[in-house]
Design a protein around this motif. Sequence first.
Motif, PDB file in Angstrom:
ATOM      1  N   ALA A  52      72.087   2.986  -5.330  1.00  0.00           N
ATOM      2  CA  ALA A  52      70.881   2.226  -5.268  1.00  0.00           C
ATOM      3  C   ALA A  52      71.315   0.876  -4.409  1.00  0.00           C
ATOM      4  CB  ALA A  52      70.315   1.499  -6.491  1.00  0.00           C
ATOM      5  N   SER A  53      72.709   0.256  -4.803  1.00  0.00           N
ATOM      6  CA  SER A  53      73.201  -0.812  -4.064  1.00  0.00           C
ATOM      7  C   SER A  53      73.666  -0.709  -2.710  1.00  0.00           C
ATOM      8  CB  SER A  53      74.295  -1.200  -4.855  1.00  0.00           C
ATOM      9  OG  SER A  53      73.928  -1.723  -6.360  1.00  0.00           O
ATOM     10  N   ASP A  54      74.120   0.750  -2.628  1.00  0.00           N
ATOM     11  CA  ASP A  54      74.266   1.052  -1.155  1.00  0.00           C
ATOM     12  C   ASP A  54      73.202   0.943  -0.166  1.00  0.00           C
ATOM     13  OD1 ASP A  54      76.941   1.538  -1.829  1.00  0.00           O
ATOM     14  OD2 ASP A  54      76.735   3.806  -1.837  1.00  0.00           O
ATOM     15  N   PHE A  55      72.210   1.489  -0.490  1.00  0.00           N
ATOM     16  CA  PHE A  55      70.968   1.761   0.116  1.00  0.00           C
ATOM     17  C   PHE A  55      70.304   0.210   0.510  1.00  0.00           C
ATOM     18  CE2 PHE A  55      66.528   2.172   1.352  1.00  0.00           C
ATOM     19  CZ  PHE A  55      66.472   3.421   2.327  1.00  0.00           C
ATOM     20  N   GLN A  56      70.265  -0.499  -0.485  1.00  0.00           N
ATOM     21  CA  GLN A  56      69.923  -1.932  -0.259  1.00  0.00           C
ATOM     22  C   GLN A  56      70.876  -2.626   0.732  1.00  0.00           C
ATOM     23  OE1 GLN A  56      68.220  -3.905  -3.820  1.00  0.00           O
ATOM     24  NE2 GLN A  56      69.568  -2.391  -4.931  1.00  0.00           N
ATOM     25  N   GLN A  57      72.129  -2.440   0.591  1.00  0.00           N
ATOM     26  CA  GLN A  57      73.183  -2.897   1.674  1.00  0.00           C
ATOM     27  C   GLN A  57      72.990  -2.531   3.067  1.00  0.00           C
ATOM     28  OE1 GLN A  57      77.226  -2.866   0.226  1.00  0.00           O
ATOM     29  NE2 GLN A  57      77.979  -2.583   2.580  1.00  0.00           N
ATOM     30  N   PRO A  59      71.019   1.279   4.506  1.00  0.00           N
ATOM     31  CA  PRO A  59      70.773   2.653   4.389  1.00  0.00           C
ATOM     32  C   PRO A  59      71.476   3.602   5.126  1.00  0.00           C
ATOM     33  CG  PRO A  59      68.494   1.319   5.149  1.00  0.00           C
ATOM     34  CD  PRO A  59      70.161   0.394   5.015  1.00  0.00           C
ATOM     35  N   LEU A  60      72.267   3.384   6.226  1.00  0.00           N
ATOM     36  CA  LEU A  60      72.937   4.264   6.893  1.00  0.00           C
ATOM     37  C   LEU A  60      74.201   4.571   6.069  1.00  0.00           C
ATOM     38  CD1 LEU A  60      73.568   6.024   9.383  1.00  0.00           C
ATOM     39  CD2 LEU A  60      74.549   4.116  10.472  1.00  0.00           C
ATOM     40  N   LEU A  61      74.660   3.595   5.366  1.00  0.00           N
ATOM     41  CA  LEU A  61      75.977   3.567   4.524  1.00  0.00           C
ATOM     42  C   LEU A  61      75.571   4.642   3.427  1.00  0.00           C
ATOM     43  CD1 LEU A  61      78.686   2.718   3.652  1.00  0.00           C
ATOM     44  CD2 LEU A  61      77.419   0.996   2.434  1.00  0.00           C
ATOM     45  N   TYR A  62      74.480   4.628   2.793  1.00  0.00           N
ATOM     46  CA  TYR A  62      73.830   5.445   1.813  1.00  0.00           C
ATOM     47  C   TYR A  62      73.896   6.871   2.511  1.00  0.00           C
ATOM     48  CZ  TYR A  62      70.877   7.861  -1.386  1.00  0.00           C
ATOM     49  OH  TYR A  62      70.338   8.407  -2.370  1.00  0.00           O
ATOM     50  N   ARG A  63      73.452   7.027   3.514  1.00  0.00           N
ATOM     51  CA  ARG A  63      73.413   8.363   4.313  1.00  0.00           C
ATOM     52  C   ARG A  63      75.069   8.895   4.372  1.00  0.00           C
ATOM     53  NH1 ARG A  63      72.507  10.405  10.370  1.00  0.00           N
ATOM     54  NH2 ARG A  63      74.041  12.295   9.898  1.00  0.00           N
ATOM     55  N   LYS A  69      78.622  12.753   3.078  1.00  0.00           N
ATOM     56  CA  LYS A  69      79.970  12.862   2.263  1.00  0.00           C
ATOM     57  C   LYS A  69      81.214  12.518   3.253  1.00  0.00           C
ATOM     58  CE  LYS A  69      78.761  14.383  -1.492  1.00  0.00           C
ATOM     59  NZ  LYS A  69      78.983  13.924  -2.900  1.00  0.00           N
ATOM     60  N   LEU A  70      81.074  11.498   4.276  1.00  0.00           N
ATOM     61  CA  LEU A  70      82.018  11.134   5.036  1.00  0.00           C
ATOM     62  C   LEU A  70      83.348  10.519   4.063  1.00  0.00           C
ATOM     63  CD1 LEU A  70      80.448   9.341   8.038  1.00  0.00           C
ATOM     64  CD2 LEU A  70      81.261  11.773   7.771  1.00  0.00           C
ATOM     65  N   PRO A  71      84.636  10.706   4.501  1.00  0.00           N
ATOM     66  CA  PRO A  71      85.614  10.432   3.612  1.00  0.00           C
ATOM     67  C   PRO A  71      85.874   8.817   3.855  1.00  0.00           C
ATOM     68  CG  PRO A  71      86.463  11.550   5.580  1.00  0.00           C
ATOM     69  CD  PRO A  71      84.846  11.763   5.551  1.00  0.00           C
ATOM     70  N   GLU A  72      86.449   8.268   2.738  1.00  0.00           N
ATOM     71  CA  GLU A  72      87.087   6.997   3.136  1.00  0.00           C
ATOM     72  C   GLU A  72      88.369   6.793   2.302  1.00  0.00           C
ATOM     73  OE1 GLU A  72      83.812   4.515   0.973  1.00  0.00           O
ATOM     74  OE2 GLU A  72      82.387   5.267   2.117  1.00  0.00           O
ATOM     75  N   LEU A 263      62.223   1.650  -4.185  1.00  0.00           N
ATOM     76  CA  LEU A 263      63.668   2.082  -3.272  1.00  0.00           C
ATOM     77  C   LEU A 263      63.649   3.457  -3.158  1.00  0.00           C
ATOM     78  CD1 LEU A 263      66.520   0.981  -2.362  1.00  0.00           C
ATOM     79  CD2 LEU A 263      67.225   1.186  -4.829  1.00  0.00           C
ATOM     80  N   TRP A 264      63.188   4.386  -4.252  1.00  0.00           N
ATOM     81  CA  TRP A 264      63.218   5.756  -4.208  1.00  0.00           C
ATOM     82  C   TRP A 264      62.336   6.330  -2.997  1.00  0.00           C
ATOM     83  CZ3 TRP A 264      67.052   8.967  -4.964  1.00  0.00           C
ATOM     84  CH2 TRP A 264      66.535  10.386  -5.020  1.00  0.00           C
ATOM     85  N   GLU A 265      61.332   5.768  -3.007  1.00  0.00           N
ATOM     86  CA  GLU A 265      60.277   6.085  -2.101  1.00  0.00           C
ATOM     87  C   GLU A 265      60.883   5.894  -0.614  1.00  0.00           C
ATOM     88  OE1 GLU A 265      56.671   3.920  -2.757  1.00  0.00           O
ATOM     89  OE2 GLU A 265      56.297   5.031  -4.580  1.00  0.00           O
ATOM     90  N   ALA A 266      61.480   4.879  -0.428  1.00  0.00           N
ATOM     91  CA  ALA A 266      62.314   4.373   1.010  1.00  0.00           C
ATOM     92  C   ALA A 266      63.230   5.577   1.075  1.00  0.00           C
ATOM     93  CB  ALA A 266      62.730   3.093   0.852  1.00  0.00           C
ATOM     94  N   ILE A 267      63.895   5.837   0.039  1.00  0.00           N
ATOM     95  CA  ILE A 267      65.265   6.796   0.261  1.00  0.00           C
ATOM     96  C   ILE A 267      64.709   8.394   0.765  1.00  0.00           C
ATOM     97  CG2 ILE A 267      67.043   8.220  -1.159  1.00  0.00           C
ATOM     98  CD1 ILE A 267      67.613   5.428  -2.414  1.00  0.00           C
ATOM     99  N   GLN A 268      63.457   8.437  -0.064  1.00  0.00           N
ATOM    100  CA  GLN A 268      62.813   9.953   0.317  1.00  0.00           C
ATOM    101  C   GLN A 268      62.246   9.866   1.656  1.00  0.00           C
ATOM    102  OE1 GLN A 268      60.080  10.144  -3.263  1.00  0.00           O
ATOM    103  NE2 GLN A 268      60.985  11.890  -3.941  1.00  0.00           N
ATOM    104  N   LEU A 269      61.826   8.695   2.111  1.00  0.00           N
ATOM    105  CA  LEU A 269      61.268   8.336   3.211  1.00  0.00           C
ATOM    106  C   LEU A 269      62.310   8.851   4.463  1.00  0.00           C
ATOM    107  CD1 LEU A 269      58.833   8.062   5.363  1.00  0.00           C
ATOM    108  CD2 LEU A 269      59.312   5.830   5.144  1.00  0.00           C
ATOM    109  N   ALA A 270      63.630   8.092   4.163  1.00  0.00           N
ATOM    110  CA  ALA A 270      64.475   8.225   5.167  1.00  0.00           C
ATOM    111  C   ALA A 270      65.054   9.615   5.149  1.00  0.00           C
ATOM    112  CB  ALA A 270      65.578   7.300   4.786  1.00  0.00           C
TER     113      ALA A 270
END
Length: 323
Positions: A52-57, A59-63, A69-72, A263-270
Amino acid sequence: MGTSSERAEAARQGGHSAQLTAGGPGAPRMAPEDGRAAGGAQPPVALSPSRASDFQQCPLLYRFRVIDKLPEKPSAAATRGTVVHAVLERLFDAPAAERTAPGARAMVPGEWEKLLARRPELAELFADDADGERLSAWLAEAEALVERWFSLEDPTRLEPAERELYVETVLESGLQLRGFIDRVDIAPTGEVRIVDYKTGKAPRPQFAEGALFQMKFYALVMWRRGGAVPRRLQLVYLGSGDVVTYDPTEADLRGVERKLLALWEAIQLATRTGDWRPRPTKLCGWCDHQAHCPEFGGTPPVYPLQVRPAEPGGEPQGRMGAI
């Protein structure tokens, strides 16, 4: 089955250099909300505080973390935090009289070795440390954090009801919420206290809401699981020696629930549209994904999910920054 810490690591949210995963402390954590099956990427199915914090920070980071699943790269600070958390969890395996600061400090090298055995790639953190000086300093910092905890809480007077507790619930809307709580204390009167250890410094008051959001998330899950509203939320900042407490109310938790649903609605839309917009901030300088980010001239990987156009009048996903 391993210790509770090991079981926790096997299910925690993944794709984050500040976190670890399956097979015990140090293995890459698998995010319950990732919904990733053996056959490839799938849409997210649940939400945790970290994601949830990732998406707020951003959205592309969340993706990048949940869908791609990009490595870090491993982080020395985050890895140290994992070692400290393991010590503070396992310290309570000993009888109360044996929970001493020297004893806890002595556990640090052993927990680091266990972590390294499960995640050999963490040796890269000290690959250029031929004389072991940096590793020794790093371990000393972890030991200092563990010792500081004894000035904030007295483990001889604590008998946690739960450590590394996995909590999960499904809201009436169908949204699944999941997460892990460092410690749960239950008073003789039945009142519940949720405790979270932070190895960094306490944020300034104007930035404290982010950490409290995580704690309110946990409180909401426990309440919606059929329990009472937790009496107290407690953040223990080992980096600065501060203890921050907050006593939530039902109104607080209902407000968090509304925010999570939006927030979840926004994630589902994205997820449906493939529209994961970057949100540049000062934190971009610490991001491992600049090579894939349009803000830095990069190109994201091919989107692995089916794209459906947004419905007319749909809320633009990029406007979720206020949540």
